[in-house]
Structure formats: structure tokens, C-alpha cells
Write a protein that holds these residues in place. Sequence first.
Motif, mmCIF file in Angstrom:
data_model
loop_
_atom_site.group_PDB
_atom_site.id
_atom_site.type_symbol
_atom_site.label_atom_id
_atom_site.label_comp_id
_atom_site.label_asym_id
_atom_site.label_seq_id
_atom_site.Cartn_x
_atom_site.Cartn_y
_atom_site.Cartn_z
ATOM 1 N N PRO A 1 37.767 69.864 15.007
ATOM 2 C CA PRO A 1 36.696 70.352 15.876
ATOM 3 C C PRO A 1 37.173 70.849 17.239
ATOM 4 O O PRO A 1 36.687 71.871 17.731
ATOM 5 C CB PRO A 1 35.786 69.129 16.039
ATOM 6 C CG PRO A 1 36.054 68.281 14.847
ATOM 7 C CD PRO A 1 37.515 68.484 14.560
ATOM 8 N N CYS B 1 32.025 60.820 10.054
ATOM 9 C CA CYS B 1 33.429 61.232 9.903
ATOM 10 C C CYS B 1 34.280 60.157 9.223
ATOM 11 O O CYS B 1 35.036 60.442 8.297
ATOM 12 C CB CYS B 1 34.023 61.570 11.252
ATOM 13 S SG CYS B 1 33.328 63.042 12.017
ATOM 14 N N GLY C 1 28.834 72.707 7.139
ATOM 15 C CA GLY C 1 29.667 72.019 8.108
ATOM 16 C C GLY C 1 29.276 70.570 8.308
ATOM 17 O O GLY C 1 29.579 69.982 9.351
ATOM 18 N N LYS D 1 31.953 68.283 9.430
ATOM 19 C CA LYS D 1 32.504 68.427 10.778
ATOM 20 C C LYS D 1 31.834 67.426 11.724
ATOM 21 O O LYS D 1 30.635 67.181 11.648
ATOM 22 C CB LYS D 1 32.293 69.847 11.300
ATOM 23 C CG LYS D 1 32.976 70.934 10.482
ATOM 24 C CD LYS D 1 34.481 70.834 10.564
ATOM 25 C CE LYS D 1 35.167 72.031 9.930
ATOM 26 N NZ LYS D 1 34.927 72.171 8.487
#
Length: 447
Positions: free
Chosen positions: A37, A334, A363, A366
Motif C-alpha cells: 500500500p 490483513c 482491492g 489491500k
Amino acid sequence: MSSLTKQRSVQQDFREKMDEDELLNCMRCGFCLPACPTYIETGKEYYSPRGRIALMKAVRDGMIDAYEEVEHTLNVCLGCRACEPVCPAGVKYGHLLEEARHIFEQHKARSLPVKAVRKTVFEGLFPHQSRMQAATSLVGFYQRSGLQKVARKIGFLKLFPKMMAEMEKILPDVPKKKEMKGRRRHFPPIGEKKATVAFFAGCLMDTLFLKTNENTIRLLQLAGCEVVVPENQGCCGALHGHSGEKEKAKELAKRNIEAFEQTDADHIVLNAGGCGGYLVDYDHLLKDEKDWRERAKRFKNKVKDMTEILVELEFHKNVPLHLPGQILTYQDSCHLRNVMGVHDAPRKLLQAIEGAAFVELEGADKCCGSAGIYNILQPEMANQILDHKMEKVKMTNACTIVTTNPGCLMQMKMGIERHGLSGTMRAVHIADLLMEASVEKGNMGLQ
């Protein structure tokens, strides 16, 4: 300590403590770049995993002495570990990052006020659940007493940094102190018993998000689990480990291992991806301690996210789930995805809810910018990442964003507020949503 002496001391620690093989495993191939990121946001090599590894190696080899700049680069890293699943060499970047942060922290000359704050947080607050309950109950008093309404009405919150004012808006309703203290430790299965699980309650989850913990336990009961909640467990240590407080993290790890060893559970179940990612790394954290490394491995092998257990026990097939018509989307935690490897289970559960349509978030893998307390320490980068995330969320037309981690939940609520969507969109933990969906079918009053 002179500057030269400090440089030599830092370099020596890097040589002794950093895993040289792991540093050399990085092939500089660049597969990590589109997964990172901070590299995506800046386009700068030193904000990428391979760039940071190169800097760590340069410190170790004595090729660089700009330690403050190196440390800053490492601190800008979210620690999301999205680089690890895409790395063809299998570099454990997260382990390198935490060791490097620990070394820099040991050599950092902090002011007395900063030392006092860190000592209060890392030693005086998070390791002691009774103090966490006391601190959280003050927030609850602020909410229930009318002080919150008055503070908002007179604009008192404008005196604080913008980030703190935004955080105040999205805090959940905090339970009373007696509710936090009066919890049960054993819960029988609903129906046929299929497994015995020990529930990792966490520190913030068992105070600020107590209702989510209660809902998680109820879901496990519905799935056929006998649930035990070990009394002597505590904070997972992730906050300490990510902030360079490695020795304190070890103490907390040992405490949790001992607490869960006293149960005869098939699995150790939790509902916070950030905690889970740290629990399954206990074997690495304690790898150099002969008396603990095997115990840590046994502990690690039992750890599972609640969504994994629910899917394995076919909760979504045996318990009717229904919600009023709406679009759901999901933001991955994550550490749940990148460290624990859990991707499909949350989605299967959401797709099983009748009346709701699941739309995949572009995404979703992410980071949302929360990353523990990253959004407090690095607000500019965190908000930049969050704003881009919210643009993707809007494309789904979802009215409900589902998460599996408290930090992600708060960050997505922050995004909803920042983008003026509070009237049309909500963010919820998956345990709360599943309980809401099961309550629609009459599963009330679980014991």
C-alpha cells in the motif's frame, strides 16, 4: 552515547539479531511492489518491502548510517504483510520488520514524557485487563452521562486533533464495568456437541467490543461448540511487538500459552484478525527459548479464526440466516488473510445469508489504513489509503461493509463518516452481522 558509538551498537545488533538468510532471500524481483500500500501511494522504492529490506541489509553491513531516516521508512510501513503471499522466495518480511523496529527502539533516546506514556500504555494498561476495563468504563460514563452530547454541542472536540475528534464519533456504545467483569467462563453447545473450543477474548475485544465477543460465543454455541473462556488470558502482545516492545510481547505470549494449556480444547478460536496474526507467530517470537518454543508451536497449531470453525462445522448450512434486502461487501483483515491464510470462510458465510447479495470489493485484500494504531501515528498516509479504499467501496453500491477485525471496523466507520455516507452505509463485524441474521429466524435467548 556518542553518535559513532550508537552507530556501531546498532550495526552490531543488526548483525547479531537480524536473520541474514532471510535478508538475502529477497531476490529484488519486485513482485511485492503492487501488493504494498505505501509503495502504491508514493511510488517510492524505499517505501516498498524490497526497498526496506535493502535498507535493513545496508544497516547490517555498515553501508548506511542515516538511522533516523531508515527508522522513519520502517515506521511508515503498515505491517500488513501483503508482500508475503506474493513473494516467490517466501521472505518473512513481517519478522524482519519487527526485529528491526525492536533494535531501533532499544537504542532510541526518548524524552521523559514519551517514556512515561509508553510505560503507561505498554506496561501499565494493556497487560492488565482490570485496568483496561476501568479505562474503558470511563468512556462509557462519558457516553451515558450526557457529557458526550454536551461536548459535541459546544464544539469542545474542536480543541483536539482532527483524528481524535473523528475517532470519538465512531466509538461503539461501551458496556458498563459490571458487565465486563461479570462474564461467564463456560458455555454449553446448542444441540449436538461437535467440538470443544477455547475462546481468545482479547483486551479491546473484551471491553470496547464486548457485545461482539458475546455474539461470537453464541454463534459458536449454535454451531455445536462447547466454549470455554480461560480466565488468566490477556492481551495478545501485537501492539507491543509492532512497536518494538519485544520482551513485553514475549511475556504476554507466555501468559496466554499457559492459560490455554489448562484447557482441553480442540481449537483456540478468536474473532480479531490482528490478534490471530500475532498468536500464530508465537512460535517465531519464542523460537530462541528452549522451554517455550515447542509449547508455542502446539499453541499455534490450535489457533483458528471464528469464520474457519463456523464453516468447518457447517454453521451456514444448518442455521437459517436471513436479512432484509441489501448489498454486502467484505474488507479483508490483513493479518487474517496474509498471515493466517483465511480468505474463503468469511465470504462463504456472507454468501449464505438469504435476502442479501454479496458483492466482492475490488482491492479487498489491500489494507484499509488502520493497522493497529497506524492511523493515529501516521494519519496522513492512513487517510490517503482509506480515501482510496472508500472509492472502491462506493463502486459496490453496498449498504453494509463487513469486517473481521476491530481496527478495520473502526477504520471503515471512519471512512463512512469522512465520505458523508453515514445515512446510507454501515460497517459491522461479521459476528454481529451473522447474529443479526440468525436472530431474524428467531434464535434468541441463547444460554
